[in-house]
Design a protein around this motif. Structure first.
Motif, PDB file in Angstrom:
ATOM      1  N   VAL A  11      16.289  29.063  69.756  1.00  0.00           N
ATOM      2  CA  VAL A  11      16.154  27.845  68.949  1.00  0.00           C
ATOM      3  C   VAL A  11      17.302  27.802  67.953  1.00  0.00           C
ATOM      4  O   VAL A  11      17.853  28.829  67.573  1.00  0.00           O
ATOM      5  CB  VAL A  11      14.812  27.794  68.196  1.00  0.00           C
ATOM      6  N   ASN A  12      17.663  26.615  67.530  1.00  0.00           N
ATOM      7  CA  ASN A  12      18.698  26.466  66.514  1.00  0.00           C
ATOM      8  C   ASN A  12      18.148  26.888  65.158  1.00  0.00           C
ATOM      9  O   ASN A  12      16.999  26.573  64.827  1.00  0.00           O
ATOM     10  CB  ASN A  12      19.184  25.018  66.455  1.00  0.00           C
ATOM     11  N   PRO A  13      18.950  27.593  64.350  1.00  0.00           N
ATOM     12  CA  PRO A  13      18.464  28.012  63.034  1.00  0.00           C
ATOM     13  C   PRO A  13      18.281  26.822  62.108  1.00  0.00           C
ATOM     14  O   PRO A  13      19.021  25.848  62.160  1.00  0.00           O
ATOM     15  CB  PRO A  13      19.567  28.940  62.521  1.00  0.00           C
ATOM     16  N   THR A  14      17.269  26.932  61.258  1.00  0.00           N
ATOM     17  CA  THR A  14      16.984  25.843  60.312  1.00  0.00           C
ATOM     18  C   THR A  14      17.293  26.241  58.872  1.00  0.00           C
ATOM     19  O   THR A  14      17.419  25.385  58.016  1.00  0.00           O
ATOM     20  CB  THR A  14      15.507  25.427  60.403  1.00  0.00           C
ATOM     21  N   SER A  15      17.422  27.538  58.592  1.00  0.00           N
ATOM     22  CA  SER A  15      17.686  27.974  57.221  1.00  0.00           C
ATOM     23  C   SER A  15      19.190  28.122  56.990  1.00  0.00           C
ATOM     24  O   SER A  15      19.984  28.128  57.924  1.00  0.00           O
ATOM     25  CB  SER A  15      16.980  29.309  56.952  1.00  0.00           C
ATOM     26  N   ALA A  16      19.559  28.273  55.717  1.00  0.00           N
ATOM     27  CA  ALA A  16      20.964  28.430  55.344  1.00  0.00           C
ATOM     28  C   ALA A  16      21.486  29.788  55.813  1.00  0.00           C
ATOM     29  O   ALA A  16      20.720  30.744  55.981  1.00  0.00           O
ATOM     30  CB  ALA A  16      21.114  28.303  53.833  1.00  0.00           C
ATOM     31  N   TYR A  17      22.785  29.876  56.035  1.00  0.00           N
ATOM     32  CA  TYR A  17      23.400  31.097  56.551  1.00  0.00           C
ATOM     33  C   TYR A  17      23.117  32.329  55.693  1.00  0.00           C
ATOM     34  O   TYR A  17      22.739  33.366  56.229  1.00  0.00           O
ATOM     35  CB  TYR A  17      24.908  30.885  56.717  1.00  0.00           C
ATOM     36  N   PRO A  18      23.285  32.268  54.367  1.00  0.00           N
ATOM     37  CA  PRO A  18      23.011  33.479  53.561  1.00  0.00           C
ATOM     38  C   PRO A  18      21.566  33.976  53.686  1.00  0.00           C
ATOM     39  O   PRO A  18      21.311  35.163  53.541  1.00  0.00           O
ATOM     40  CB  PRO A  18      23.307  33.042  52.130  1.00  0.00           C
ATOM     41  N   GLU A  19      20.644  33.089  53.971  1.00  0.00           N
ATOM     42  CA  GLU A  19      19.246  33.507  54.116  1.00  0.00           C
ATOM     43  C   GLU A  19      19.020  34.223  55.451  1.00  0.00           C
ATOM     44  O   GLU A  19      18.078  34.996  55.587  1.00  0.00           O
ATOM     45  CB  GLU A  19      18.318  32.291  54.026  1.00  0.00           C
ATOM     46  N   ARG A  20      19.869  33.961  56.435  1.00  0.00           N
ATOM     47  CA  ARG A  20      19.693  34.559  57.758  1.00  0.00           C
ATOM     48  C   ARG A  20      20.359  35.918  57.883  1.00  0.00           C
ATOM     49  O   ARG A  20      20.060  36.681  58.796  1.00  0.00           O
ATOM     50  CB  ARG A  20      20.247  33.625  58.831  1.00  0.00           C
ATOM     51  N   VAL A  21      21.288  36.244  56.996  1.00  0.00           N
ATOM     52  CA  VAL A  21      22.012  37.508  57.061  1.00  0.00           C
ATOM     53  C   VAL A  21      21.122  38.605  56.484  1.00  0.00           C
ATOM     54  O   VAL A  21      20.635  38.506  55.369  1.00  0.00           O
ATOM     55  CB  VAL A  21      23.339  37.418  56.276  1.00  0.00           C
ATOM     56  N   SER A  22      20.914  39.665  57.256  1.00  0.00           N
ATOM     57  CA  SER A  22      20.122  40.791  56.775  1.00  0.00           C
ATOM     58  C   SER A  22      20.590  42.060  57.466  1.00  0.00           C
ATOM     59  O   SER A  22      21.266  42.021  58.495  1.00  0.00           O
ATOM     60  CB  SER A  22      18.634  40.572  57.047  1.00  0.00           C
ATOM     61  N   ALA A  23      20.216  43.189  56.911  1.00  0.00           N
ATOM     62  CA  ALA A  23      20.582  44.479  57.499  1.00  0.00           C
ATOM     63  C   ALA A  23      19.912  44.649  58.862  1.00  0.00           C
ATOM     64  O   ALA A  23      20.502  45.218  59.783  1.00  0.00           O
ATOM     65  CB  ALA A  23      20.171  45.606  56.554  1.00  0.00           C
ATOM     66  N   GLU A  24      18.697  44.164  58.990  1.00  0.00           N
ATOM     67  CA  GLU A  24      17.969  44.281  60.260  1.00  0.00           C
ATOM     68  C   GLU A  24      18.695  43.509  61.367  1.00  0.00           C
ATOM     69  O   GLU A  24      18.857  44.019  62.480  1.00  0.00           O
ATOM     70  CB  GLU A  24      16.551  43.752  60.091  1.00  0.00           C
ATOM     71  N   ARG A  25      19.134  42.305  61.069  1.00  0.00           N
ATOM     72  CA  ARG A  25      19.850  41.504  62.070  1.00  0.00           C
ATOM     73  C   ARG A  25      21.199  42.118  62.400  1.00  0.00           C
ATOM     74  O   ARG A  25      21.643  42.102  63.538  1.00  0.00           O
ATOM     75  CB  ARG A  25      20.032  40.076  61.567  1.00  0.00           C
ATOM     76  N   PHE A  26      21.874  42.691  61.379  1.00  0.00           N
ATOM     77  CA  PHE A  26      23.161  43.347  61.621  1.00  0.00           C
ATOM     78  C   PHE A  26      22.977  44.551  62.536  1.00  0.00           C
ATOM     79  O   PHE A  26      23.751  44.761  63.469  1.00  0.00           O
ATOM     80  CB  PHE A  26      23.802  43.777  60.296  1.00  0.00           C
ATOM     81  N   GLU A  27      21.940  45.351  62.274  1.00  0.00           N
ATOM     82  CA  GLU A  27      21.678  46.521  63.110  1.00  0.00           C
ATOM     83  C   GLU A  27      21.390  46.108  64.548  1.00  0.00           C
ATOM     84  O   GLU A  27      21.894  46.718  65.490  1.00  0.00           O
ATOM     85  CB  GLU A  27      20.496  47.312  62.555  1.00  0.00           C
ATOM     86  N   LYS A  28      20.601  45.069  64.725  1.00  0.00           N
ATOM     87  CA  LYS A  28      20.277  44.605  66.066  1.00  0.00           C
ATOM     88  C   LYS A  28      21.527  44.094  66.788  1.00  0.00           C
ATOM     89  O   LYS A  28      21.759  44.409  67.952  1.00  0.00           O
ATOM     90  CB  LYS A  28      19.223  43.503  66.011  1.00  0.00           C
ATOM     91  N   ALA A  29      22.370  43.342  66.079  1.00  0.00           N
ATOM     92  CA  ALA A  29      23.601  42.831  66.673  1.00  0.00           C
ATOM     93  C   ALA A  29      24.545  43.969  67.037  1.00  0.00           C
ATOM     94  O   ALA A  29      25.143  43.973  68.116  1.00  0.00           O
ATOM     95  CB  ALA A  29      24.285  41.871  65.714  1.00  0.00           C
TER      96      ALA A  29
END
Length: 78
Positions: A11-29
């Protein structure tokens, strides 16, 4: 064989970019990139510790094999 893993539809993201950046997402990527490019994933879902252990072993095995070959070569040269 076993159960299949279901992945949600993208799905397309609905929140702002800074809200989507997290350590968990970085680790997964980072895990996805390393598994697909460098380490070729085994296809099993592992814990973080298991994934790190698998990556470390896939890196150290060729290094140890190379060192063993160099050691044998040094002994044969004498």
């Amino acid at each position: 064989m076993g159960g299949s893993v279901r992945c949600p539809d993208p799905v397309n993201p609905t929140s702002a970019y800074p809200e989507r950046v997290s350590a968990e997402r970085f680790e997964k990527a980072l895990r996805v990139v390393l598994n697909s490019v460098v380490f070729r994933s085994s296809g099993h879902d592992l814990t973080t510790a298991g994934t790190c252990t698998g990556m470390a072993s896939r890196f150290t095995e060729p290094v140890l094999l190379g060192l063993a070959i160099l050691a044998v070569r040094a002994r044969v040269k004498r």
